[in-house]
Structures are given as C-alpha cells and as structure tokens.
Design a protein around this motif. Structure first.
Motif: not given
Length: 83
Positions: A21-27, A61-62
């Motif tokens: 998984x990766x984090x959405x850029x809106x985080x 977060x990363x």
C-alpha cells in the motif's frame, strides 16, 4: 530489511506498516492524528500498490516503493523500539 518495531519519539506512537500500500497524496497531519491506529479508518486513504509499503505514526507518514534509508529522512523521528 526493516525494523518492524519502529516507534516515533515525537508522538510516542508505534509506527504501523502496511505492505503493498501507499498513502493517498491528500493525507495530512490531522488525518493521522484523528485516525491512528484504527486500520478501518486508515483504509480510506490507502492505495494498493504491489511491492510498496506505507508507514505511519500519529504525526508522520511515508510511502516507500524502493529501497530507502529512513535515517536520511531528517524530519522523521522514528527509532527501533527494541526487539
């Protein structure tokens, strides 16, 4: 290889990691502050990406998709929580 017992010295939270998984850029900071460590709430901003890994504590977060030395990330305050 990565430590699976990372702890943040800034917020004193255990760093969670999510394979593929990766984090959405809106985080943003408030998203993690309000939703850590509840996986059901975090899933709203997780994007499936094979071979990647998403890391987060309550204040940082990363998303990592290639070999990265986290010690070079000066703004992160993540340390090994001991094994």
């Amino acid at each position: 290889r990565t430590c699976d017992q990372l702890r943040c010295t800034a917020c004193d939270f255990r760093v969670s990691l999510f394979n593929d998984y990766v984090w959405d850029q809106s985080c943003d900071y408030l998203f993690f502050r309000n939703n850590m460590p509840e996986l059901s709430k975090l899933r709203a901003k997780m994007i499936k990406k094979k071979g990647a890994r998403a890391y987060a504590c309550q204040c940082s977060w990363r998303s990592i998709d290639e070999l990265t030395d986290l010690q070079t990330q000066q703004q992160l305050r993540w340390v090994c929580g001991k094994h």
